[in-house]
Design a protein around this motif. Structure first.
Motif, PDB file in Angstrom:
ATOM      1  N   GLU A 220       0.832  -1.198   0.000  1.00 51.96           N
ATOM      2  CA  GLU A 220       0.000   0.000   0.000  1.00 51.96           C
ATOM      3  C   GLU A 220       0.871   1.254   0.000  1.00 51.96           C
ATOM      4  O   GLU A 220       1.801   1.376   0.781  1.00 51.96           O
ATOM      5  N   GLY A 221       0.580   2.132  -0.920  1.00 53.08           N
ATOM      6  CA  GLY A 221       1.323   3.382  -1.032  1.00 53.08           C
ATOM      7  C   GLY A 221       2.539   3.313  -1.928  1.00 53.08           C
ATOM      8  O   GLY A 221       3.112   4.339  -2.270  1.00 53.08           O
TER       9      GLY A 221
ATOM     10  N   THR B 250       1.971   4.529  -6.853  1.00 51.37           N
ATOM     11  CA  THR B 250       1.285   5.807  -6.694  1.00 51.37           C
ATOM     12  C   THR B 250       0.380   6.135  -7.873  1.00 51.37           C
ATOM     13  O   THR B 250      -0.580   6.885  -7.716  1.00 51.37           O
ATOM     14  N   THR B 251       0.685   5.596  -9.046  1.00 51.37           N
ATOM     15  CA  THR B 251      -0.108   5.884 -10.243  1.00 51.37           C
ATOM     16  C   THR B 251      -0.053   4.691 -11.186  1.00 51.37           C
ATOM     17  O   THR B 251       0.989   4.059 -11.308  1.00 51.37           O
TER      18      THR B 251
ATOM     19  N   ASP C 281       6.789  13.322  -6.251  1.00 45.11           N
ATOM     20  CA  ASP C 281       5.802  12.619  -5.424  1.00 45.11           C
ATOM     21  C   ASP C 281       5.518  11.206  -5.923  1.00 45.11           C
ATOM     22  O   ASP C 281       4.771  10.462  -5.297  1.00 45.11           O
ATOM     23  N   SER C 282       6.121  10.815  -7.031  1.00 44.98           N
ATOM     24  CA  SER C 282       5.905   9.459  -7.564  1.00 44.98           C
ATOM     25  C   SER C 282       6.887   8.485  -6.935  1.00 44.98           C
ATOM     26  O   SER C 282       8.090   8.725  -6.916  1.00 44.98           O
ATOM     27  N   ILE C 283       6.354   7.402  -6.424  1.00 46.38           N
ATOM     28  CA  ILE C 283       7.222   6.350  -5.881  1.00 46.38           C
ATOM     29  C   ILE C 283       7.343   5.235  -6.927  1.00 46.38           C
ATOM     30  O   ILE C 283       8.422   4.868  -7.326  1.00 46.38           O
ATOM     31  N   LYS C 284       6.198   4.735  -7.383  1.00 51.87           N
ATOM     32  CA  LYS C 284       6.182   3.672  -8.399  1.00 51.87           C
ATOM     33  C   LYS C 284       5.044   3.977  -9.356  1.00 51.87           C
ATOM     34  O   LYS C 284       3.892   4.086  -8.944  1.00 51.87           O
ATOM     35  N   VAL C 285       5.381   4.108 -10.635  1.00 50.10           N
ATOM     36  CA  VAL C 285       4.385   4.313 -11.677  1.00 50.10           C
ATOM     37  C   VAL C 285       4.281   3.000 -12.431  1.00 50.10           C
ATOM     38  O   VAL C 285       5.272   2.473 -12.916  1.00 50.10           O
TER      39      VAL C 285
ATOM     40  N   LYS D 119       5.209  11.302 -15.473  1.00 51.86           N
ATOM     41  CA  LYS D 119       4.752  11.215 -14.082  1.00 51.86           C
ATOM     42  C   LYS D 119       5.830  10.606 -13.191  1.00 51.86           C
ATOM     43  O   LYS D 119       6.026  11.029 -12.047  1.00 51.86           O
TER      44      LYS D 119
END
Length: 137
Positions: free
Chosen positions: A106-107, A110-111, A129-133, A124
């Motif tokens: 969870e978290g 991110t997209t 703010d992107s951790i994993k796209v 993106k």
């Protein structure tokens, strides 16, 4: 700076991947080849289709040895070879932790984008703010 990224999937069982890349690049070859199959033929195939002074990234874990003509890497093409850190025993441990509820994703993602929106997803992924796209077929 203009950057063109081409995402291409070639099934080497159905078509000649080396020939296709050479045709698409007028014989030049690809700039970057990422070997992620774990199949020894993926190494030799990549060395044939990558351009001179290109970058070869070894991402997979092999179940058996692979050999190649090292003169292709140094003398003929002067390639930049990169490896990645990928542990062969990582996945079973992580899967077990997920199954027992001791680990959560969870978290992390991110997209999510469909593959067709690759360029938007790549942009993106560059945002802070992107951790994993994630791309989904």
């Amino acid at each position: 700076m203009n950057l063109l990224v081409v995402l291409l999937c070639i099934n080497p069982v159905e078509e000649d991947a080396i020939k296709k890349i050479k045709e698409m690049t007028d014989g030049y070859g690809c700039d970057v080849y990422i070997e992620a199959t774990g199949s020894p033929v993926g190494v030799t195939q990549g060395l044939e289709m990558i351009r001179k002074l290109g970058r070869f990234v070894q991402f997979s874990v092999f179940g058996k040895e692979t050999t190649t003509d090292w003169s292709v890497i140094g003398d003929r093409k002067e390639l930049d070879i990169r490896g990645s850190h990928l542990g062969p025993y990582t996945y079973p441990v992580v899967i077990d932790l997920f199954e027992r509820g001791l680990l959560s994703a969870e978290g992390i993602v991110t997209t999510t984008y469909p593959v067709e929106d690759f360029a938007e997803a790549l942009a993106k992924a560059q945002e802070k703010d992107s951790i994993k796209v994630l791309l989904k077929p």
